[in-house]
Design a protein around this motif. Structure first.
Motif, short mmCIF file in Angstrom:
data_model
loop_
_atom_site.label_atom_id
_atom_site.label_comp_id
_atom_site.label_asym_id
_atom_site.label_seq_id
_atom_site.Cartn_x
_atom_site.Cartn_y
_atom_site.Cartn_z
N MET A 103 0.83 -1.20 0.00
CA MET A 103 0.00 0.00 0.00
C MET A 103 0.87 1.26 0.00
O MET A 103 0.57 2.24 -0.68
N GLY A 104 1.96 1.24 0.76
CA GLY A 104 2.87 2.37 0.80
C GLY A 104 3.50 2.64 -0.55
O GLY A 104 3.64 3.81 -0.97
N SER A 105 3.89 1.59 -1.26
CA SER A 105 4.47 1.76 -2.60
C SER A 105 3.45 2.34 -3.57
O SER A 105 3.79 3.17 -4.41
N ALA A 106 2.21 1.90 -3.47
CA ALA A 106 1.16 2.43 -4.35
C ALA A 106 0.94 3.92 -4.08
O ALA A 106 0.82 4.71 -5.02
N VAL A 107 0.92 4.30 -2.81
CA VAL A 107 0.75 5.71 -2.46
C VAL A 107 1.95 6.52 -2.96
O VAL A 107 1.80 7.61 -3.51
N PHE A 108 3.16 5.97 -2.78
CA PHE A 108 4.37 6.65 -3.24
C PHE A 108 4.33 6.87 -4.74
O PHE A 108 4.68 7.95 -5.24
N LYS A 109 3.92 5.85 -5.49
CA LYS A 109 3.86 5.97 -6.95
C LYS A 109 2.81 6.99 -7.39
O LYS A 109 3.01 7.69 -8.38
N MET A 110 1.72 7.08 -6.66
CA MET A 110 0.70 8.08 -7.00
C MET A 110 1.18 9.49 -6.67
O MET A 110 0.90 10.43 -7.41
N MET A 111 1.92 9.64 -5.57
CA MET A 111 2.41 10.96 -5.17
C MET A 111 3.47 11.48 -6.14
O MET A 111 3.54 12.68 -6.40
N HIS A 112 4.31 10.60 -6.67
CA HIS A 112 5.42 11.00 -7.53
C HIS A 112 5.28 10.42 -8.93
O HIS A 112 6.24 9.91 -9.50
N ARG A 113 4.10 10.51 -9.47
CA ARG A 113 3.80 9.92 -10.77
C ARG A 113 4.68 10.50 -11.88
O ARG A 113 5.15 9.78 -12.76
N SER A 114 4.96 11.80 -11.80
CA SER A 114 5.73 12.45 -12.87
C SER A 114 7.21 12.06 -12.83
O SER A 114 7.89 12.11 -13.85
N LYS A 115 7.71 11.65 -11.68
CA LYS A 115 9.14 11.32 -11.54
C LYS A 115 9.41 9.82 -11.54
O LYS A 115 10.56 9.41 -11.44
N MET A 116 8.38 8.99 -11.63
CA MET A 116 8.57 7.55 -11.46
C MET A 116 9.43 6.93 -12.55
O MET A 116 10.23 6.03 -12.27
N ALA A 117 9.31 7.37 -13.78
CA ALA A 117 10.13 6.79 -14.85
C ALA A 117 11.61 7.07 -14.59
O ALA A 117 12.45 6.16 -14.70
N GLN A 118 11.92 8.31 -14.22
CA GLN A 118 13.31 8.65 -13.92
C GLN A 118 13.79 7.94 -12.66
O GLN A 118 14.95 7.50 -12.59
N PHE A 119 12.91 7.80 -11.67
CA PHE A 119 13.27 7.10 -10.44
C PHE A 119 13.60 5.64 -10.73
O PHE A 119 14.57 5.10 -10.19
N GLU A 120 12.80 4.99 -11.57
CA GLU A 120 13.04 3.59 -11.90
C GLU A 120 14.36 3.41 -12.66
O GLU A 120 15.08 2.44 -12.43
N VAL A 121 14.68 4.36 -13.55
CA VAL A 121 15.95 4.28 -14.28
C VAL A 121 17.12 4.42 -13.30
O VAL A 121 18.08 3.64 -13.35
#
Length: 178
Positions: A103-121
């Motif tokens: 649940m925490g990861s889902a909330v984190f991904k929703m909060m930082h949706r615009s940066k997630m691609a760069q974060f994953e890289v």
């Protein structure tokens, strides 16, 4: 004709004084500092959500078990019913604690949706660096434990540099004592 006088120079300093012209970071660039800040935030959010869902899981289990009738004189699976109920409440809390990081990861991904691609890289690059610089764990011992194998405690560039030094010290000790 426009002349730059003393008054105009002061105006330009006031107008452009807040801008940094020699900045090394481009406006949309995702740096390692940004990555480590988000990694730390993700870790804390997962830990917090795990604690909250653990307490909720225990409370829900206790609420359910409190509303059913159990004969305290008859054993359940050969055990005392109160012990089974206590174990069930603890088990409910553990299951809740394990569900929390999802649940925490889902909330984190929703909060930082615009940066997630760069974060994953950056996360992929970071994990590759860990694999490349990680020492061989087969030579660890009680007196020479391997430093943070998965890099879970690295939340800044300073922590990463310290991890690299610890890995080199581990390799040196392993080579000297074998």
């Amino acid at each position: 004709m426009f002349r730059i006088g003393v008054h105009n120079r002061a105006f330009t300093r006031r107008a452009f004084g807040q801008l940094r012209f020699n900045s090394t970071k481009a406006p949309g660039e995702f740096t390692w500092v940004d990555y480590f800040q988000l990694k730390k935030q993700n870790s804390r959010l997962n830990m917090f959500s795990g604690a909250v869902t653990g307490v909720l899981g225990s409370a829900l289990t206790l609420g359910y078990l409190g509303n059913i009738e159990i004969d305290v004189e008859k054993p359940i699976f050969g055990f005392d019913p109160l012990m089974v109920m206590g174990g069930t409440v603890i088990l409910g809390g553990l299951v809740g604690y394990l569900v929390g990081p999802f649940m925490g990861s889902a909330v984190f991904k929703m909060m930082h949706r615009s940066k997630m691609a760069q974060f994953e890289v950056r996360n992929k690059e970071f994990l590759q660096r860990l694999r490349r610089n990680r020492p061989d764990p087969s030579s660890q011992s009680f007196s020479n434990p391997i430093p943070d194998y998965y890099g879970e405690k690295i939340y800044s560039l300073k922590d990463y540099q310290q991890w690299l030094r610890d890995c080199n010290a581990f390799r040196r000790k392993a080579k000297e004592f074998l």
